[in-house]
Design a protein around this motif. Structure first.
Motif, PDB file in Angstrom:
ATOM      1  N   ARG A 186      -1.608  -1.222 -11.572  1.00 36.47           N
ATOM      2  CA  ARG A 186      -2.425  -1.167 -10.368  1.00 36.47           C
ATOM      3  C   ARG A 186      -1.526  -1.400  -9.157  1.00 36.47           C
ATOM      4  O   ARG A 186      -0.735  -2.329  -9.137  1.00 36.47           O
ATOM      5  N   VAL A 196      -5.961   5.869   0.418  1.00 42.02           N
ATOM      6  CA  VAL A 196      -6.194   6.475  -0.894  1.00 42.02           C
ATOM      7  C   VAL A 196      -5.789   7.947  -0.905  1.00 42.02           C
ATOM      8  O   VAL A 196      -5.092   8.394  -1.811  1.00 42.02           O
ATOM      9  N   GLN A 246     -11.829   9.497  -8.300  1.00 40.47           N
ATOM     10  CA  GLN A 246     -11.548   8.988  -6.954  1.00 40.47           C
ATOM     11  C   GLN A 246     -12.865   8.593  -6.312  1.00 40.47           C
ATOM     12  O   GLN A 246     -13.841   9.330  -6.398  1.00 40.47           O
ATOM     13  N   PHE A 285     -10.574   3.634  -3.868  1.00 36.50           N
ATOM     14  CA  PHE A 285     -10.033   3.555  -5.219  1.00 36.50           C
ATOM     15  C   PHE A 285      -9.725   4.943  -5.770  1.00 36.50           C
ATOM     16  O   PHE A 285     -10.437   5.905  -5.481  1.00 36.50           O
ATOM     17  N   LEU A 306      -3.750   2.908 -11.238  1.00 34.99           N
ATOM     18  CA  LEU A 306      -4.955   2.551 -10.500  1.00 34.99           C
ATOM     19  C   LEU A 306      -4.548   2.197  -9.079  1.00 34.99           C
ATOM     20  O   LEU A 306      -3.660   1.370  -8.874  1.00 34.99           O
ATOM     21  N   ASN A 352      -5.794   0.877  -5.307  1.00 32.88           N
ATOM     22  CA  ASN A 352      -6.855   0.150  -4.616  1.00 32.88           C
ATOM     23  C   ASN A 352      -6.502  -0.136  -3.170  1.00 32.88           C
ATOM     24  O   ASN A 352      -5.371  -0.537  -2.880  1.00 32.88           O
ATOM     25  N   GLY A 370     -13.379  -3.139  -4.349  1.00 34.54           N
ATOM     26  CA  GLY A 370     -13.565  -3.501  -5.752  1.00 34.54           C
ATOM     27  C   GLY A 370     -13.036  -4.879  -6.083  1.00 34.54           C
ATOM     28  O   GLY A 370     -12.581  -5.624  -5.217  1.00 34.54           O
ATOM     29  N   GLY A 404      -9.213  -5.675  -5.256  1.00 34.83           N
ATOM     30  CA  GLY A 404      -8.827  -5.780  -3.856  1.00 34.83           C
ATOM     31  C   GLY A 404      -9.258  -7.068  -3.192  1.00 34.83           C
ATOM     32  O   GLY A 404      -9.099  -7.233  -1.985  1.00 34.83           O
TER      33      GLY A 404
END
Length: 132
Positions: free
Chosen positions: A14, A20, A38, A42, A53, A55, A60, A63
């Motif tokens: 991650r 993003v 997507q 994220f 992953l 973030n 989420g 984060g």
């Protein structure tokens, strides 16, 4: 040690990123990742056996701040490797595309490597293993 196997679940890395769309474009266009999903804040990408992953801070569970109140942020020297066949050619192509290079090519016991940065400043190591 507890190891739980779940159908279709794979380990991943991650990264906390700033944007993003920029991160997805970087990893798909330059390093051959494919978008699995997507959503706002994220993205989930795959490349061979690696799941990445991505973030945004605050998005989420990943984060959220730690117990001391610090928000996750991009950067640092932790990184994953992308194995390449011809490091010189790959690095030249990335430089031509404007990808930031953190280290030029260096030799080590495991081969030749260079470290580049994604659009949020996260390190990605390109590794060319020794030929024999």
């Amino acid at each position: 040690m507890l190891v739980e196997k779940r159908r279709g679940l794979m380990s991943g890395v991650r990264y906390i990123i700033d944007d993003v769309d920029a991160a997805v474009a970087f990893y798909t266009e330059h390093l051959g990742f494919e978008v699995v999903m997507q959503a706002p804040g994220f993205a989930m990408l795959d490349r061979q056996d690696l799941r990445l992953l991505l973030n945004l801070p605050g998005a989420g569970g990943a984060g959220q701040p730690d117990d001391a109140g610090r928000l996750p942020e991009p950067g640092g020297w932790n990184r994953f490797q992308v194995v390449v066949a011809e490091l010189d050619a790959v690095l030249a192509r990335l430089v031509d595309a404007g990808v930031p290079v953190r280290t030029g090519i260096v030799r080590g016991g495991g081969g030749r490597q260079a470290v580049i940065e994604d659009p949020s400043g996260n390190a990605v190591e390109l590794l060319e293993p020794p030929s024999d």
